[in-house]
Structure formats: structure tokens, C-alpha cells
Design a protein around this motif. Structure first.
Motif, PDB file in Angstrom:
ATOM      1  N   THR A 176      56.427  32.242  32.526  1.00  0.00           N
ATOM      2  CA  THR A 176      56.046  30.842  32.720  1.00  0.00           C
ATOM      3  C   THR A 176      55.330  30.727  34.056  1.00  0.00           C
ATOM      4  O   THR A 176      55.042  31.733  34.706  1.00  0.00           O
ATOM      5  N   GLU A 177      55.060  29.497  34.469  1.00  0.00           N
ATOM      6  CA  GLU A 177      54.377  29.302  35.742  1.00  0.00           C
ATOM      7  C   GLU A 177      55.209  29.782  36.916  1.00  0.00           C
ATOM      8  O   GLU A 177      54.668  30.086  37.976  1.00  0.00           O
ATOM      9  N   SER A 178      56.507  29.865  36.729  1.00  0.00           N
ATOM     10  CA  SER A 178      57.379  30.216  37.844  1.00  0.00           C
ATOM     11  C   SER A 178      58.229  31.450  37.592  1.00  0.00           C
ATOM     12  O   SER A 178      59.112  31.760  38.395  1.00  0.00           O
ATOM     13  N   THR A 179      57.984  32.167  36.499  1.00  0.00           N
ATOM     14  CA  THR A 179      58.782  33.363  36.221  1.00  0.00           C
ATOM     15  C   THR A 179      57.897  34.515  35.771  1.00  0.00           C
ATOM     16  O   THR A 179      56.895  34.316  35.079  1.00  0.00           O
ATOM     17  N   VAL A 180      58.287  35.716  36.170  1.00  0.00           N
ATOM     18  CA  VAL A 180      57.646  36.949  35.730  1.00  0.00           C
ATOM     19  C   VAL A 180      58.734  37.923  35.330  1.00  0.00           C
ATOM     20  O   VAL A 180      59.905  37.771  35.712  1.00  0.00           O
ATOM     21  N   ALA A 181      58.356  38.933  34.549  1.00  0.00           N
ATOM     22  CA  ALA A 181      59.308  39.960  34.123  1.00  0.00           C
ATOM     23  C   ALA A 181      58.778  41.328  34.501  1.00  0.00           C
ATOM     24  O   ALA A 181      57.564  41.567  34.477  1.00  0.00           O
ATOM     25  N   SER A 182      59.684  42.232  34.823  1.00  0.00           N
ATOM     26  CA  SER A 182      59.324  43.610  35.164  1.00  0.00           C
ATOM     27  C   SER A 182      60.203  44.563  34.370  1.00  0.00           C
ATOM     28  O   SER A 182      61.373  44.280  34.097  1.00  0.00           O
ATOM     29  N   GLY A 183      59.645  45.710  33.998  1.00  0.00           N
ATOM     30  CA  GLY A 183      60.381  46.741  33.268  1.00  0.00           C
ATOM     31  C   GLY A 183      60.215  48.084  33.933  1.00  0.00           C
ATOM     32  O   GLY A 183      59.142  48.382  34.482  1.00  0.00           O
ATOM     33  N   ASP A 184      61.259  48.918  33.890  1.00  0.00           N
ATOM     34  CA  ASP A 184      61.201  50.182  34.620  1.00  0.00           C
ATOM     35  C   ASP A 184      61.380  51.382  33.692  1.00  0.00           C
ATOM     36  O   ASP A 184      61.509  51.247  32.469  1.00  0.00           O
ATOM     37  N   ASP A 185      61.409  52.561  34.285  1.00  0.00           N
ATOM     38  CA  ASP A 185      61.477  53.815  33.539  1.00  0.00           C
ATOM     39  C   ASP A 185      62.860  54.105  32.973  1.00  0.00           C
ATOM     40  O   ASP A 185      63.001  55.008  32.141  1.00  0.00           O
ATOM     41  N   ASP A 186      63.877  53.392  33.422  1.00  0.00           N
ATOM     42  CA  ASP A 186      65.226  53.568  32.881  1.00  0.00           C
ATOM     43  C   ASP A 186      65.535  52.592  31.761  1.00  0.00           C
ATOM     44  O   ASP A 186      66.661  52.577  31.247  1.00  0.00           O
TER      45      ASP A 186
END
Length: 426
Positions: A176-186
Motif C-alpha cells: 500500500t502507500e505505507s507498507t512494503v514487503a521483503s523476502g529473503d533466502d531462508d
């Protein structure tokens, strides 16, 4: 007289220039043909194709059109790029490089692209890049486990979180305008709230790297694919993993939501498209194999019926979904794997990067000529059984565990630190 190089198409066929007096040679020992496909192009080239799949045949019949109509702005990045993203309202494109640098370019239809910024963002490669805050900043992620926010105007560091994840950050998306998501190698997914300036959700759902993510904004559900061969659905309202699919035969590399939210399409390492019905994610409802054996590393949703795929053979294809068919190859980036595809803010350009260190900006209308690019009237209503809440089993413990085939590029292990003040200056 010109011939078509076989490396541009597929090694299973060869091209012979023929004159009026030429004769077709008898079958030599090195060419055992079970199927001959003869196509005479306007320039007098006779192509002999052997063992053609539908994709190879489509490429064969479309290659001359594609070659003559491909025109792209090219930017030599100098190093391998892992990710690109376009500014949400301006003609700017950002690229994250294997050296850890972030490049920012301005482009236009009547001039050469100009590099505006070169930022040494990370000590290791820059795997992910996304514009945030309306395009005022660029967020980048790296195998050094850090996430960096960079000012677009000045290139100055706004904020850095050195221990955002316990493993390499592999993927970033806007929610959204105020949220982001991140994903990692685990296989860990984190959701960051820029207003609360903290990590608000953590999902330890996968056993291998997060390859791609997409967001269903109406249902507030985050979908992710992984190298462990599964698709997961995370409910952001309830802060839990709602469902995880059964393990597929190979790694899932890309994901898009189609058909007005009724279908989810995943690209795999073997080139098979897996189609899931919304609410029934345990197993796929359909499989499309015509892009096999080339892995589908990246996908873009063109509209509710068509996607654009980038494959390891360097070909960018336009693919129809339900009915499933390859509409046509629309571009050939290079002979190297296509790493990422992205649309410009006005959808006039399609950006592509591959292992040839080039960023190419394709005129989208030009490469889609002859593919029925005009928008059709569609009924956006969902089926009665496609409700927002999915009637599925949310107990992920019953699924069998897959084999880890982790993709790593010299990652270092870092302890997880405090992340509450990351967005303090945004």
C-alpha cells in the motif's frame, strides 16, 4: 543471401540458403528428422525444423516479424543487473547491480537515456529495488541482509537497516502507500509499515528463497512463490499464513493474479505455468507446458487475459491465459536469461534486463503489433464461489517438506537486529 542463425531460435533446427537451382540434400547421418516443417520467408530462406514444439514453431514463424520490428533503447549497465523498477509517475528507471550499486536513469522517446545517480548502496549485490513514497525514494535489498532507502533527488541515504533479515534479502514489493514487503533466502517474509516505522508482520512460511511476491489489495493477502516449490498466501488482516500449496516438482519463480482475482499463475524452473483457482491453493487446477523447458524467471500481467513472460532463452513471450496459448514471441532480449521485466508508469515502455548487462526499453505498442492489443470489454464480476475468504485448510504442518536448493551468491550470516527505527526519516 542471408540465413537465420540457429542460435537465435533453437538448436533443433538449421537454416539453408537456397537458390532456384538448389536441391534439398538427402538426410545426412547427423540429422534424423521425424518431423519436417518447411517455411519459405520473403528473403528466400528455407528453414528446416526438426522436433518442433508449439513454442519453437511459433518462434520460427514469428522470428522475421519480430526481428524487423524490434526497436529498443539500450542502456549498458556495465555489470549484471538483478532488478529494475520504474518511477510511478516520471520517466525514471532504477537498476540494482551485482556490484551493490544502484543506478538511476532518465529516458525519453526523443533522446538517449541519461544516468542521474550511481549509489554504492550495499557491500554485496543489490538484488531488489523498488520506488516508495510516491517515487521520492528507492528501497534496495541485498545479500548483506540490509535494506536501504535512498533519496531520488540527491542520492543521499535516508535510512539504512543493517540487519533487516537473518538471510539475504531477495525480493521487495510495494503493498500500500505505507507498507512494503521483503523476502529473503531462508523463506521469511516481512511487512514494513512506514507510518509506524516498524516491521509489523513476519511470516516464516517457506523453506527456501522467496522468488517472487504479489499482492491482492482487495483481500489484503500477500502471495509468494519460493524455491521450495510452494505457493503461500499470507493474510495481512489476521497476521497469519492462511494456506500453503503442496510441493510442486520444481522451483516456483514468478507469480501473477489473473482473471479479476479468480486465477493465480505461477512460473516454474522447467517452464511449466501452474494455474491455481482462488481459494483452492493446495494443488494447481491447470498446467500449461508449451513454454517448457525454458524456465519462466519473470512475468508481467498485461491484462486479465494475457501475461508477458521472460525466459532463460532470452525470449519475451506474450501468453494467453484460459484459453492457454502462446500468442507470439514479442521480443528477444539476448541469448541470455531474462532476469526481470517491468512496465513504465504510462505503460508505453517495457523494461527488460538479462545476463548481458543491458537494460532495454521496448516500445510496448510496437512489439505488441498484431497481437490484438486493444482492450476488450470484460465482465469483472467474480464467480459466486470466489469469495474473499478462502475455504481452505490453514494447517501447514501436514504438507511434506521439500528439498532445499538454495540460491546463494556468497551470502554472509548476520544476526537479526532491531528494526523499529528504520522508517524514522521517511
Amino acid at each position: 543471401m542471408q540465413t537465420i542463425k540457429h542460435t537465435l531460435l533453437n538448436p533443433s533446427f538449421a537454416a539453408f540458403p537456397l537458390s532456384a537451382s538448389s536441391t534439398l540434400p538427402l538426410r545426412p547421418p547427423w540429422l534424423r528428422l521425424s518431423l519436417l516443417c518447411l517455411s519459405l520467408f520473403a528473403d528466400g530462406v528455407l528453414v528446416i525444423a526438426a522436433h518442433l514444439s508449439s513454442l519453437q514453431l511459433t518462434s520460427l514463424l514469428s522470428i522475421q516479424f519480430t526481428r524487423e520490428n524490434q526497436m529498443a533503447m539500450e542502456i549498458n549497465l556495465g555489470k549484471l543487473a538483478f532488478d529494475i523498477d520504474f518511477h510511478p509517475s516520471d520517466n525514471l528507471v532504477a537498476a540494482g547491480l551485482i556490484t551493490g550499486h544502484l543506478h538511476l536513469y532518465r529516458f525519453s522517446v526523443d533522446s538517449e537515456p541519461v544516468r542521474l545517480l550511481e549509489v554504492n548502496a550495499h557491500s554485496e549485490s543489490c538484488r531488489a529495488a523498488r520506488f516508495i513514497n510516491g517515487g521520492r525514494a528507492v528501497l534496495t535489498g541485498s545479500p548483506d541482509c540490509s535494506i536501504l532507502a535512498t533519496d531520488v533527488e540527491t542520492g543521499a541515504t535516508i535510512a539504512r537497516l543493517d540487519n533487516a533479515h537473518e538471510a539475504a534479502v531477495n525480493r521487495l514489493i510495494n503493498l500500500t502507500e505505507s507498507t512494503v514487503a521483503s523476502g529473503d533466502d531462508d523463506g521469511c517474509i516481512k511487512v514494513w509499515d512506514t507510518r509506524e516505522r516498524s516491521c509489523c508482520n513476519t511470516f516464516d512460511v517457506h523453506e527456501d528463497y522467496i522468488s517472487d511476491m504479489t499482492f491482492a489489495s482487495d483481500a489484503m493477502k500477500l502471495l509468494a512463490t519460493s524455491g521450495d516449490g510452494t505457493l503461500s498466501v499470507c493474510n495481512l488482516r489476521r497476521n497469519k499464513v492462511q494456506v500453503q500449496s503442496e510441493f510442486s516438482e520444481d522451483e516456483l519463480l514468478s507469480v501473477v493474479i489473473m482473471k479479476n482475482g479468480r486465477k493465480v499463475v505461477c512460473g516454474s524452473q522447467t517452464g511449466v505455468l501452474l494455474l491455481y483457482s482462488w481459494g483452492c491453493f493446495k494443488d494447481c487446477s491447470d498446467r500449461f507446458v508449451d513454454l517448457s523447458p525454458n524456465s519462466i524467471d519473470t512475468m508481467l500481467k498485461l491484462d486479465e487475459d494475457r501475461i508477458i513472460t521472460g525466459s532463460e532463452n532470452g525470449i519475451i513471450n506474450l501468453v494467453g491465459i484460459l484459453p492457454n496459448r502462446i500468442l507470439q514471441p514479442i521480443a528477444e532480449h539476448s541469448e541470455y536469461p531474462v532476469e526481470c521485466l517491468a512496465f513504465s508508469h504510462d505503460r508505453k515502455f517495457l523494461g527488460s534486463i538479462a545476463h548481458d548487462q543491458m537494460l532495454k526499453l521496448w516500445d510496448l505498442d510496437n512489439i505488441l503489433q498484431g497481437s490484438g492489443n486493444s482492450q476488450r470489454n470484460r465482465d469483472g464480476a467474480r464467480d459466486s464461489d470466489d469469495d474473499d475468504e478462502m475455504d481452505v485448510d490453514t494447517d501447514s504442518s501436514k504438507f511434506n517438506k521439500g528439498t532445499k536448493t538454495k540460491r546463494k551468491l556468497g551470502n554472509n550470516e548476520h544476526a537479526l537486529g532491531s528494526s523499529n527505527d528504520f522508517f524514522a526519516d521517511l
